[in-house]
Scaffold this motif. Sequence first.
Motif, PDB file in Angstrom:
ATOM      1  N   TYR A   1      69.727  28.922  56.400  1.00 29.80           N
ATOM      2  CA  TYR A   1      70.295  28.257  55.757  1.00 29.80           C
ATOM      3  C   TYR A   1      68.897  27.318  54.578  1.00 29.80           C
ATOM      4  O   TYR A   1      69.059  26.406  53.040  1.00 29.80           O
ATOM      5  CB  TYR A   1      70.799  26.718  56.476  1.00 29.80           C
ATOM      6  N   ALA A   2      68.508  27.171  54.962  1.00 30.79           N
ATOM      7  CA  ALA A   2      67.515  26.241  54.580  1.00 30.79           C
ATOM      8  C   ALA A   2      66.416  26.853  53.189  1.00 30.79           C
ATOM      9  O   ALA A   2      66.743  26.406  52.435  1.00 30.79           O
ATOM     10  CB  ALA A   2      65.772  26.311  55.727  1.00 30.79           C
ATOM     11  N   ILE A   3      67.053  28.588  53.517  1.00 21.74           N
ATOM     12  CA  ILE A   3      66.014  28.656  51.984  1.00 21.74           C
ATOM     13  C   ILE A   3      67.241  29.219  51.032  1.00 21.74           C
ATOM     14  O   ILE A   3      66.775  30.049  50.042  1.00 21.74           O
ATOM     15  CB  ILE A   3      65.581  30.046  52.673  1.00 21.74           C
ATOM     16  N   GLY A   4      68.589  28.784  51.783  1.00 17.79           N
ATOM     17  CA  GLY A   4      69.394  28.894  50.790  1.00 17.79           C
ATOM     18  C   GLY A   4      70.414  30.782  50.709  1.00 17.79           C
ATOM     19  O   GLY A   4      70.635  31.349  49.441  1.00 17.79           O
ATOM     20  N   LEU A   5      69.362  31.209  50.770  1.00 14.35           N
ATOM     21  CA  LEU A   5      70.522  32.494  51.767  1.00 14.35           C
ATOM     22  C   LEU A   5      72.017  32.784  52.023  1.00 14.35           C
ATOM     23  O   LEU A   5      72.641  33.285  52.809  1.00 14.35           O
ATOM     24  CB  LEU A   5      69.307  33.321  53.259  1.00 14.35           C
TER      25      LEU A   5
ATOM     26  N   TYR B   1      58.313  27.603  49.762  1.00 13.89           N
ATOM     27  CA  TYR B   1      57.759  29.060  49.436  1.00 13.89           C
ATOM     28  C   TYR B   1      58.467  30.067  49.582  1.00 13.89           C
ATOM     29  O   TYR B   1      58.236  31.020  48.962  1.00 13.89           O
ATOM     30  CB  TYR B   1      56.124  29.055  50.524  1.00 13.89           C
ATOM     31  N   ILE B   2      58.927  29.838  50.954  1.00  7.72           N
ATOM     32  CA  ILE B   2      59.851  31.602  51.926  1.00  7.72           C
ATOM     33  C   ILE B   2      60.683  31.715  51.261  1.00  7.72           C
ATOM     34  O   ILE B   2      60.878  33.131  50.143  1.00  7.72           O
ATOM     35  CB  ILE B   2      60.205  31.135  52.798  1.00  7.72           C
ATOM     36  N   LYS B   3      61.325  30.519  49.924  1.00 13.62           N
ATOM     37  CA  LYS B   3      62.263  30.845  49.041  1.00 13.62           C
ATOM     38  C   LYS B   3      62.000  31.666  48.090  1.00 13.62           C
ATOM     39  O   LYS B   3      62.832  32.398  47.429  1.00 13.62           O
ATOM     40  CB  LYS B   3      63.184  29.743  48.684  1.00 13.62           C
ATOM     41  N   THR B   4      60.362  32.149  47.377  1.00 14.07           N
ATOM     42  CA  THR B   4      60.048  32.507  46.340  1.00 14.07           C
ATOM     43  C   THR B   4      59.994  33.853  46.523  1.00 14.07           C
ATOM     44  O   THR B   4      59.968  34.375  45.572  1.00 14.07           O
ATOM     45  CB  THR B   4      59.077  31.623  46.061  1.00 14.07           C
ATOM     46  N   VAL B   5      60.020  34.043  48.068  1.00 13.48           N
ATOM     47  CA  VAL B   5      59.191  35.308  48.371  1.00 13.48           C
ATOM     48  C   VAL B   5      60.155  36.340  49.176  1.00 13.48           C
ATOM     49  O   VAL B   5      60.135  37.766  49.100  1.00 13.48           O
ATOM     50  CB  VAL B   5      58.217  35.682  48.976  1.00 13.48           C
TER      51      VAL B   5
ATOM     52  N   VAL C   1      67.928  37.323  65.197  1.00 14.31           N
ATOM     53  CA  VAL C   1      69.663  38.435  65.651  1.00 14.31           C
ATOM     54  C   VAL C   1      70.219  37.503  65.085  1.00 14.31           C
ATOM     55  O   VAL C   1      70.818  37.864  64.419  1.00 14.31           O
ATOM     56  CB  VAL C   1      69.243  38.184  67.374  1.00 14.31           C
ATOM     57  N   SER C   2      70.440  36.208  64.474  1.00 13.65           N
ATOM     58  CA  SER C   2      70.530  35.831  63.482  1.00 13.65           C
ATOM     59  C   SER C   2      70.459  36.130  62.587  1.00 13.65           C
ATOM     60  O   SER C   2      71.670  36.361  62.125  1.00 13.65           O
ATOM     61  CB  SER C   2      70.647  34.357  63.756  1.00 13.65           C
ATOM     62  N   PHE C   3      69.958  36.426  61.973  1.00 10.02           N
ATOM     63  CA  PHE C   3      69.367  36.996  60.460  1.00 10.02           C
ATOM     64  C   PHE C   3      70.118  38.083  60.550  1.00 10.02           C
ATOM     65  O   PHE C   3      70.535  38.049  59.143  1.00 10.02           O
ATOM     66  CB  PHE C   3      67.652  37.045  60.172  1.00 10.02           C
ATOM     67  N   GLU C   4      70.252  38.914  61.579  1.00  9.66           N
ATOM     68  CA  GLU C   4      70.707  40.395  61.359  1.00  9.66           C
ATOM     69  C   GLU C   4      72.463  40.308  61.837  1.00  9.66           C
ATOM     70  O   GLU C   4      72.390  40.476  60.876  1.00  9.66           O
ATOM     71  CB  GLU C   4      70.488  41.682  62.731  1.00  9.66           C
TER      72      GLU C   4
END
Length: 413
Positions: A255-259, A40-44, A218-221
């Motif tokens: 990684y899980a949402i393919g970013l 779901y998150i992958k789509t948003v 912090v990792s997202f950033e």
Amino acid sequence: MRNVLGALCIKCGAEHQAGDRTCTCPKCGGVLEIVYDYPYIKTVLTREKLAGRRDPGFWRYRELLPVGEDSAPPPLRVGGSPLYRAERLGKILGLKNLYIKDDGLNPTASLKDRASALAVIRARDAGITTLACSSTGNAASSLAGNAASLGFKSFIFVPERAPAGKLTQLLIFGAVVISVQGNYGDAFRLSAGAIEKYGWYNRNAAINPYLSEGKKTVSFEIAEQLDFTVPDYVAVSVGDGCTIAGVWKGFKDLYAIGLTGKLPRLISVQAAGCCPVNRAFESGAPLTPMEENTIADSIAVGVPRNGEKALRAIRESGGMAVNVSDGEILEAMGLLGAAAGVFGEPAGAAATAGLRKAVERGLIPEEALTVSIVTGNGLKDSAGARRAAGEPISIPADMELLVKEFQRRHIRA
Ligand SMILES: *Cc1c(COP(=O)(O)O)cnc(C)c1O
Ligand SMILES: [Zn+2]
């Protein structure tokens, strides 16, 4: 919350609905982990969507946080800390691609703000306006500050030996500060009893599974600041273990949402005088308590309350453990300051000390893309910093004496 599926016990594997009152597994007492609906998150949440968001703070990743869709952002700017390319420091350490993530530039000057901001948001959304924790420093000051930003009350239990700078932060943020005559264990026990008795929101990071969810930002950033290139290595200092577990979760989420297309290796850095997590990692034996013998007060945790999550993060990432002496920590504080202009507290500079040692041991190739996280600001513990920095040149206001002093000390003016 459309994006959250529930909470999984990391000990017995039982699944639960994630509430704010039951922090640990009702079945076995194990630590819980929040589980997301990645498809779901992958789509948003896409790179384009992120690029269009102006808010540099951690709220830009709200789809990956355990907050409601119409939950309001926190008043303080938490996260959005700079990632510096540190060429000169890299040269000294023997690294061509070194970056410093300065999380000492958060509202209360440590990475803990990422967890505390989430705690106050969850408390607010649950209708609770009083929060509590026990801590020797940064968790407490960040809870006090973030609570104050929403007009909430905080009760903080500290052991007698808490450093002055951090204690001052608590008082200025208007927390009720209870200095417990005893050690950290005593403060923790009393706080747990009082939380139970008065029904306060529990911001004891080790057992509240929502808090490492904040820390993972912090990792997202780091990934976004590197244009979604994932570092080869990330160095993190470890106390209770929630931070390194959060860092790992952050990279796994992306990684899980393919970013992103890969995962980093983690370097777990502890003080040689207090390294129960690293010792368990090296030996493969269960965690056993250690003395708390280091100047790095924020990672002086003899009984890590999230050690299992930390160990799992190091192992899954194919990472390594490095212990550093107090002398090496002080040296790293000096290097960070003088070669990069970044002032970390001892626990904040410890990661850089560990990275340096790992390079010296030939464990990290010089081309590797490497990030060292500075988790807390040096002004919090100026006494510790002075041990690294030395003394100023003290003279009367006299030009001749100035010139002489330069000659005597071989200072090129
Ligand atoms: C809390 C803290 C750490 C370690 O985090 P844990 O979750 O306890 O492992 C490292 N550095 C600083 C400055 C901290 O405040
Ligand atoms: Zn369980």
